[in-house]
Enzyme design. Sequence first.
Site: not given
Length: 539
Positions: A127, A222, A243, A289, A350, A385
């Site tokens: 990826e 939350d 994303h 990304r 994302h 990330r």
Amino acid sequence: MVIPQYLVDFEAGQLPVVDTDVIVIGSGIAGLFTAIKASEKERVILITKKSMLESNTRYAQGGIAAVISEEDSPVYHRQDTLLAGAGLCSSEAVDILVNEGPEGVKELMMLGTAFDLENGELALTKEGAHSHRRILHAHGDATGYEIVRALSEQAGAHPNIEVWDNHYVIDLITEENECLGALVQRPDGQRVFLRGNATILCSGGAGQLYRYTTNPEVATGDGVAIAYRAGAILRDMEFIQFHPTSLCYPGAPRFLISEAVRGEGAVLRNIKGERFMSKYHELLELAPRDIVARAIVSEMEATGASIVYLDITHEDPEKVRSRFPTIYETCLGYGLDLTADWIPVAPAAHYMMGGVRVSHHGETSVHRLFACGEVSSTGVHGANRLASNSLSEAIVFGRRIIQRIGELPPRTRTGETVAYHDGRLAPAPSSLVERRLDLQKTMVRRAGLRRTAEGLAKGITELERHQAIFSQALHTREEWEYANMLTCALLLAKSALAREESRGGHYREDFPERSDEKWRKHLLWQRDKGMLEETSDDV
Ligand SMILES: Cc1cc2nc3c(=O)[nH]c(=O)nc-3n(C[C@H](O)[C@H](O)[C@H](O)COP(=O)(O)OP(=O)(O)OC[C@H]3O[C@@H](n4cnc5c(N)ncnc54)[C@H](O)[C@@H]3O)c2cc1C
């Protein structure tokens, strides 16, 4: 910003008490996995606000990153992770991830997860920003679903695990910085004090802060807000990953078109049909990304369009269909054939890189409170990330949490004298659906992919107009969720305003450069101290 310690008034001594050893909040990969591991020695109650199967995890497509191939090495995985993290990863946490990831994946397989095979070996794909093939996947592009299927079967059948689905955690009950359990609302409206020796927060991310997101409705942040009210330290709230390629088609949800599609050869084209990534990065469509997402927005602006296209029509149709069955079928449901049509896409919120700051054993700054998965900030992701590292992170740090819980001494406090009375009487506003939508729009406009001081300041003012919610009497899940979203949105926007540079998932148009000299550090939040700073240990 006056955020109370609890969202509701209560007296623990007046509530029904349920005792267990370990409380797990959430039923994604982090919750299911830690519950199963803890249940080897302890009694566990796992709480989830919808069904056990609903979570971000369920929708994960691309896969889980681990060094399996002999051509790969933890050294390469480490390099790729640090590069994506843009100078803010914790190098120790990354070492843990890359070295312990393969064991974690083996454990997932032992628990019944069936990853795809190729010629009898684990099939590995690549990826964006991965230098080697190291992404394991299941049913082509339904990796999360397969993991949840396998783990929920195990958890559901285990005699030491009791699952409380459709239950809502309102707050954690603490005394002297020690977490004694949670205040939980049952589906019939009854509130209970669920008490445990350890509590593991596995409540996932906060994609719902944005109008356009790949995350399901449960991802309202939350856990971050709950931990903040309980006094835990938060870190890196400004770093949100958008994303680049979510489906953008009338009537369709922002369904994710996995990075793996680009990994298997798909290219991006603007509405004029021109391939454009060579203008932005040498890794083209497989650039990090944030770069791909911003490149898409620039192309959308330059062409006056609200989409770009993802084109994999040049690849073998049979291969595309068998590798991406879920994406293929979903697109087809909207009349788009992945093998023949260019697919209209646009960026969407994302993944939350920051969260509740934890040690290398998942401990938060509140005693007996642990955090695992997307809600936590282990330091693995830094400012951005690397694709497919989040599922591995949950497993690797989940295993470490269980080791540490095994070493905890028994709890001595009962918590029965804990009480909170704020005298809140004013009712919450009736128009919460609209308010939630307004918040989501503010976040897209003011604290989205491209930020400025002016926009962020306006966004904070817009959000602060609704702060009265914190001094109103809140009774429903919708009201608590809104209060949690507002808490996260304010902390995120304030951190983004403070960070006067661009790095990873935080891009400031007025400070477009990365500034290591000033900003190689983290912004933290703690309820009674406000915003703090911490030096990065990424060397
Ligand atoms: C569309 C999509 C695709 C992705 N693809 C990949 C991928 O290929 N590889 C990868 O590594 N990562 C991927 N990610 C990211 C990854 O899926 C998530 O980071 C990861 O699954 C988070 O797992 P988790 O267990 O921390 O949280 P989640 O899976 O989000 O679970 C959170 C749980 O907490 C519960 N909960 C929340 N608040 C409360 C409350 N107040 N009371 C009770 N329960 C509560 C929720 O109901 C839910 O069960 C993807 C994410 C999305 C959205």
